[in-house]
Motif scaffolding. Sequence first.
Motif, short mmCIF file in Angstrom:
data_model
loop_
_atom_site.label_atom_id
_atom_site.label_comp_id
_atom_site.label_asym_id
_atom_site.label_seq_id
_atom_site.Cartn_x
_atom_site.Cartn_y
_atom_site.Cartn_z
N GLN A 43 2.07 5.73 5.75
CA GLN A 43 0.66 5.85 5.41
C GLN A 43 0.47 6.05 3.89
OE1 GLN A 43 -1.49 8.76 7.66
NE2 GLN A 43 -3.47 7.98 7.00
N ASN A 44 1.34 6.86 3.29
CA ASN A 44 1.27 7.06 1.83
C ASN A 44 1.50 5.74 1.09
OD1 ASN A 44 0.67 9.77 1.96
ND2 ASN A 44 2.80 10.43 1.76
N GLU A 45 2.52 5.00 1.53
CA GLU A 45 2.80 3.71 0.89
C GLU A 45 1.62 2.76 1.07
OE1 GLU A 45 6.52 2.05 2.21
OE2 GLU A 45 7.60 3.91 1.80
N THR A 46 1.05 2.74 2.27
CA THR A 46 -0.10 1.88 2.54
C THR A 46 -1.27 2.26 1.65
OG1 THR A 46 0.61 1.63 4.84
CG2 THR A 46 -1.67 1.07 4.35
N ASN A 47 -1.52 3.56 1.52
CA ASN A 47 -2.60 4.03 0.64
C ASN A 47 -2.38 3.62 -0.81
OD1 ASN A 47 -3.96 5.17 2.79
ND2 ASN A 47 -3.18 7.23 2.43
N GLN A 48 -1.13 3.70 -1.26
CA GLN A 48 -0.83 3.30 -2.64
C GLN A 48 -1.08 1.81 -2.83
OE1 GLN A 48 3.21 4.56 -3.28
NE2 GLN A 48 2.65 6.67 -3.75
N VAL A 49 -0.64 1.01 -1.86
CA VAL A 49 -0.87 -0.44 -1.95
C VAL A 49 -2.36 -0.73 -1.96
CG1 VAL A 49 -0.61 -2.62 -0.70
CG2 VAL A 49 1.36 -1.09 -0.92
N CYS A 50 -3.11 -0.05 -1.09
CA CYS A 50 -4.57 -0.24 -1.05
C CYS A 50 -5.20 0.16 -2.38
CB CYS A 50 -5.19 0.56 0.09
SG CYS A 50 -4.88 -0.16 1.70
N ASP A 51 -4.74 1.25 -2.97
CA ASP A 51 -5.27 1.68 -4.27
C ASP A 51 -5.02 0.62 -5.33
OD1 ASP A 51 -6.17 4.03 -3.16
OD2 ASP A 51 -4.49 5.26 -3.91
N HIS A 52 -3.79 0.08 -5.35
CA HIS A 52 -3.46 -0.97 -6.32
C HIS A 52 -4.33 -2.21 -6.09
CE1 HIS A 52 -0.23 1.05 -8.35
NE2 HIS A 52 0.46 1.23 -7.22
N LEU A 53 -4.50 -2.57 -4.82
CA LEU A 53 -5.33 -3.74 -4.51
C LEU A 53 -6.78 -3.52 -4.95
CD1 LEU A 53 -3.99 -4.80 -0.99
CD2 LEU A 53 -3.74 -6.05 -3.13
N ASN A 54 -7.29 -2.33 -4.73
CA ASN A 54 -8.66 -2.02 -5.15
C ASN A 54 -8.79 -2.07 -6.67
OD1 ASN A 54 -9.87 -1.76 -2.64
ND2 ASN A 54 -9.29 0.39 -2.45
N GLU A 55 -7.77 -1.56 -7.37
CA GLU A 55 -7.79 -1.63 -8.84
C GLU A 55 -7.79 -3.09 -9.29
OE1 GLU A 55 -4.44 0.63 -10.20
OE2 GLU A 55 -5.23 2.52 -9.42
N ASP A 56 -6.91 -3.90 -8.68
CA ASP A 56 -6.85 -5.32 -9.02
C ASP A 56 -8.18 -6.00 -8.74
OD1 ASP A 56 -4.23 -4.96 -9.75
OD2 ASP A 56 -3.37 -5.93 -7.97
N LYS A 57 -8.79 -5.63 -7.61
CA LYS A 57 -10.08 -6.22 -7.24
C LYS A 57 -11.14 -5.87 -8.28
CE LYS A 57 -13.69 -5.92 -3.76
NZ LYS A 57 -14.18 -5.17 -2.62
N GLU A 58 -11.15 -4.61 -8.72
CA GLU A 58 -12.12 -4.19 -9.73
C GLU A 58 -11.91 -4.94 -11.04
OE1 GLU A 58 -11.90 0.08 -10.06
OE2 GLU A 58 -12.57 0.38 -7.99
N GLU A 59 -10.64 -5.09 -11.43
CA GLU A 59 -10.34 -5.82 -12.67
C GLU A 59 -10.79 -7.28 -12.54
OE1 GLU A 59 -6.22 -5.42 -13.74
OE2 GLU A 59 -6.32 -3.24 -13.75
N LEU A 60 -10.49 -7.89 -11.41
CA LEU A 60 -10.87 -9.29 -11.20
C LEU A 60 -12.39 -9.44 -11.18
CD1 LEU A 60 -8.27 -10.47 -8.54
CD2 LEU A 60 -8.50 -11.29 -10.88
N THR A 61 -13.06 -8.50 -10.53
CA THR A 61 -14.52 -8.55 -10.47
C THR A 61 -15.11 -8.43 -11.87
OG1 THR A 61 -14.49 -7.57 -8.25
CG2 THR A 61 -16.56 -7.46 -9.46
#
Length: 124
Positions: A43-61
């Motif tokens: 779950q911690n690893e999944t949360n970290q991946v989700c956090d990175h994906l959200n950061e990438d999404k914000e940068e792309l947006t």
Amino acid sequence: DNLSVMSESLISHEQTLTEWSEQMKELINTSNMQQNENLKLLQNETNQVCDHLNEDKEELTASLSEEEQELNTIHQVVKMKIEDEGTIIKDVDEMNDLCSVNALEYKKENGIITSNISQTSSNQ
């Protein structure tokens, strides 16, 4: 005597079964604890991946928003240029019309025949 041997044997088997049952309970508890730990890690690893994906999404947006603004600016510039070109073409057409009117008036005033002008133009 036979009953006592059987009784002792049953008691021994019962103790063995009780020990096995306790061992099984311990194994199950240990297994459950390991599974819980593994789930927490996952779950911690999944949360970290989700956090990175959200950061990438914000940068792309943000990047897309900047690109969109640049495209809108370019669009506005092109639109203005097209409008300017239209105005220039309109002005040129008006000048041509004025020249044609002036040329006709000049021809009328000076009695010049159009066919002679055409021949002169084609000879040049």
